[in-house]
Design an enzyme around this catalytic site. Structure first.
Site, PDB file in Angstrom:
ATOM      1  N   HIS A 179     -45.456  25.959 -17.406  1.00 31.82           N
ATOM      2  CA  HIS A 179     -45.723  25.423 -16.056  1.00 31.82           C
ATOM      3  C   HIS A 179     -46.904  24.463 -16.121  1.00 31.82           C
ATOM      4  O   HIS A 179     -48.052  24.887 -16.255  1.00 31.82           O
ATOM      5  CB  HIS A 179     -46.025  26.591 -15.117  1.00 31.82           C
ATOM      6  CG  HIS A 179     -45.921  26.254 -13.654  1.00 31.82           C
ATOM      7  ND1 HIS A 179     -45.961  24.965 -13.175  1.00 31.82           N
ATOM      8  CD2 HIS A 179     -45.775  27.058 -12.567  1.00 31.82           C
ATOM      9  CE1 HIS A 179     -45.845  24.995 -11.842  1.00 31.82           C
ATOM     10  NE2 HIS A 179     -45.732  26.250 -11.462  1.00 31.82           N
ATOM     11  N   HIS A 182     -47.844  21.311 -10.122  1.00 31.07           N
ATOM     12  CA  HIS A 182     -48.348  21.928  -8.889  1.00 31.07           C
ATOM     13  C   HIS A 182     -49.820  22.297  -8.854  1.00 31.07           C
ATOM     14  O   HIS A 182     -50.184  23.308  -8.242  1.00 31.07           O
ATOM     15  CB  HIS A 182     -47.514  23.182  -8.566  1.00 31.07           C
ATOM     16  CG  HIS A 182     -46.051  22.884  -8.407  1.00 31.07           C
ATOM     17  ND1 HIS A 182     -45.084  23.839  -8.419  1.00 31.07           N
ATOM     18  CD2 HIS A 182     -45.394  21.706  -8.241  1.00 31.07           C
ATOM     19  CE1 HIS A 182     -43.889  23.280  -8.284  1.00 31.07           C
ATOM     20  NE2 HIS A 182     -44.059  21.972  -8.176  1.00 31.07           N
ATOM     21  N   TYR A 184     -51.746  23.517 -11.070  1.00 33.43           N
ATOM     22  CA  TYR A 184     -52.194  24.624 -11.909  1.00 33.43           C
ATOM     23  C   TYR A 184     -52.930  24.076 -13.142  1.00 33.43           C
ATOM     24  O   TYR A 184     -53.231  22.882 -13.228  1.00 33.43           O
ATOM     25  CB  TYR A 184     -51.009  25.538 -12.255  1.00 33.43           C
ATOM     26  CG  TYR A 184     -50.427  26.179 -10.996  1.00 33.43           C
ATOM     27  CD1 TYR A 184     -51.223  27.011 -10.206  1.00 33.43           C
ATOM     28  CD2 TYR A 184     -49.137  25.904 -10.568  1.00 33.43           C
ATOM     29  CE1 TYR A 184     -50.725  27.578  -9.035  1.00 33.43           C
ATOM     30  CE2 TYR A 184     -48.637  26.466  -9.393  1.00 33.43           C
ATOM     31  CZ  TYR A 184     -49.439  27.294  -8.634  1.00 33.43           C
ATOM     32  OH  TYR A 184     -48.959  27.847  -7.474  1.00 33.43           O
TER      33      TYR A 184
HETATM   34  C1  PHB Z   1     -45.112  29.712  -4.628  1.00 33.19           C
HETATM   35  O1  PHB Z   1     -45.172  30.912  -4.856  1.00 33.19           O
HETATM   36  O2  PHB Z   1     -44.967  29.279  -3.485  1.00 33.19           O
HETATM   37  C2  PHB Z   1     -45.204  28.771  -5.734  1.00 33.19           C
HETATM   38  C3  PHB Z   1     -45.588  29.220  -6.979  1.00 33.19           C
HETATM   39  C4  PHB Z   1     -45.655  28.340  -8.024  1.00 33.19           C
HETATM   40  C5  PHB Z   1     -45.340  27.032  -7.823  1.00 33.19           C
HETATM   41  C6  PHB Z   1     -44.955  26.569  -6.591  1.00 33.19           C
HETATM   42  C7  PHB Z   1     -44.893  27.445  -5.540  1.00 33.19           C
HETATM   43  O3  PHB Z   1     -45.387  26.192  -8.833  1.00 33.19           O
END
Ligand code: PHB
Length: 366
Positions: A179, A182, A184
């Site tokens: 990942h 987003h 992170y």
């Molecule tokens: C979420 O739990 O809403 C979520 C988690 C990880 C992501 C995007 C959304 O990358």
């Protein structure tokens, strides 16, 4: 030549039976204590195994990498044993399943992760995550100011990803998706707003993508490129205050570096949360530098998904929330059957809780 959504696709040694993947979605239904995958989760994924590929909900690779309570880890023996039930269930239905390896970086709080969150630099933006509330119960809480990672911590985090990948293979997964989207950990290293380091992991574009590329290479060396994928979201602003003027360039450079790794796929997450629309020019630029399989996710319909394949902007696609309420989504799309809407009730049971709103959505009934 253009492909149908319902034709198989080859990813290295792996054959997917169709080009419809289930996108990773947090559901927070592990057994406590220890955030362990359980039988209910195995049932949930089994029900959705008619998709060409399942990508699991994000699985924290370490305690400090955790940003949401009750998400399933992949760093203890109990996690590995729990996930074995999930992979076995999916394989019994002749599905394929990758696990999403997750380190949330600064998008956390020590009351969730057990220690101060880690980031390229000690910079925070207003942001909320799912965790224990001071007044009791769980809900959205403000993130905590992160700590700048030392070089040693960067190296030990790479080692954590490698160990998590080994654990994943032991648990029976067909591969891992790292990942890097987003807001992170890896996304914060790639963007100027969050990365103000002066060492080899900050500054130039090459330096900002170094951590991701080194991690991917280390995991590829361990389990093989055709078992490794990566999720990126250069057009999503989730977890940041503003758009980054250089992220597209950084991403294209990163793709150049990924090409010789022969990854299973690169996964673009689009149109989630706060985002800008993806211009066609970007899709062409991607295909110019990157010739291996590409998956795209983001508020797709059957029509828009097929169009991405027809234009050769993607090799396969992922659907998220439609899979929550339609376990047999691939079948319904193939036969143009009505979809159960992802409505307000479905949203309420997205995170945490029991079987309700999780494994009680039926397959299509005439
Ligand atoms: C979420 O739990 O809403 C979520 C988690 C990880 C992501 C995007 C959304 O990358």
């Amino acid at each position: 030549m253009s492909k149908s959504l319902f034709q198989p696709i080859q990813l290295g040694a792996l054959t997917l039976k169709n080009r419809i993947a289930m996108a990773p979605m947090t559901r927070s239904r592990t057994s406590q204590p220890g955030d362990v995958p359980n039988e209910m989760m195995a049932t949930y994924y089994r029900q959705r195994a008619s998709s060409g590929l399942i990508v699991t909900e994000g699985a924290p690779i370490s305690a400090v990498g955790r940003g949401y309570s009750m998400t399933p880890g992949i760093y203890t023996e109990e996690h590995i044993e729990g996930w074995k039930r999930v992979t076995q269930a999916v394989h019994e239905e002749e599905g394929k399943i990758f696990i999403q390896l997750w380190h949330v970086g600064r998008r956390s709080h020590s009351c969730i992760s057990g220690e101060q969150p880690l980031a390229p630099s000690a910079i925070k933006v207003p942001d909320q995550v799912f965790g224990p509330r001071p007044e009791g119960g769980f809900g959205m809480i403000e993130t905590e100011m992160p700590r700048e990672m030392t070089i040693q911590e960067i190296e030990s985090t790479i080692a954590d990803f490698v160990q998590a990948a080994k654990n994943s293979i032991e648990a029976g997964f067909d591969g891992v998706e790292i990942h890097a989207a987003h807001g992170y950990l890896f996304d914060t290293f790639m963007r100027l707003e969050s990365n103000q380091r002066q060492d080899q992991y900050g500054g130039s574009k090459e330096n900002r993508l170094r951590f991701l590329v080194e991690t991917l290479q280390a995991v590829v060396n361990e389990i093989g490129g055709d078992k490794v994928a990566v999720r990126v979201s250069p057009h999503v602003i989730e977890g940041f205050a503003d758009e980054d003027p250089e992220i597209i360039d950084v991403m294209l450079k990163a793709l150049e570096r990924m090409k010789p790794m022969n990854l299973a796929y690169v996964h673009f997450s689009e149109r989630i949360s706060r985002y800008v629309d993806v211009p066609e020019t970007f899709r062409h630029q991607v295909r110019e530098v990157y010739t291996n399989p590409i998956m795209v996710a983001g508020k797709m319909t059957k029509q828009s998904a097929q169009q991405l394949l027809d234009k050769q902007h993607a090799d396969f696609v992922a659907f998220g929330t439609p899979f929550v309420t339609n376990p047999d989504l691939a079948f319904r799309l193939a036969h143009d059957l009505p979809l159960a809407e992802f409505d307000a009730d479905a949203r309420l049971t997205l995170y945490g809780g029991g079987a309700e709103g999780y494994i009680d959505y039926p397959a299509y009934q005439a």
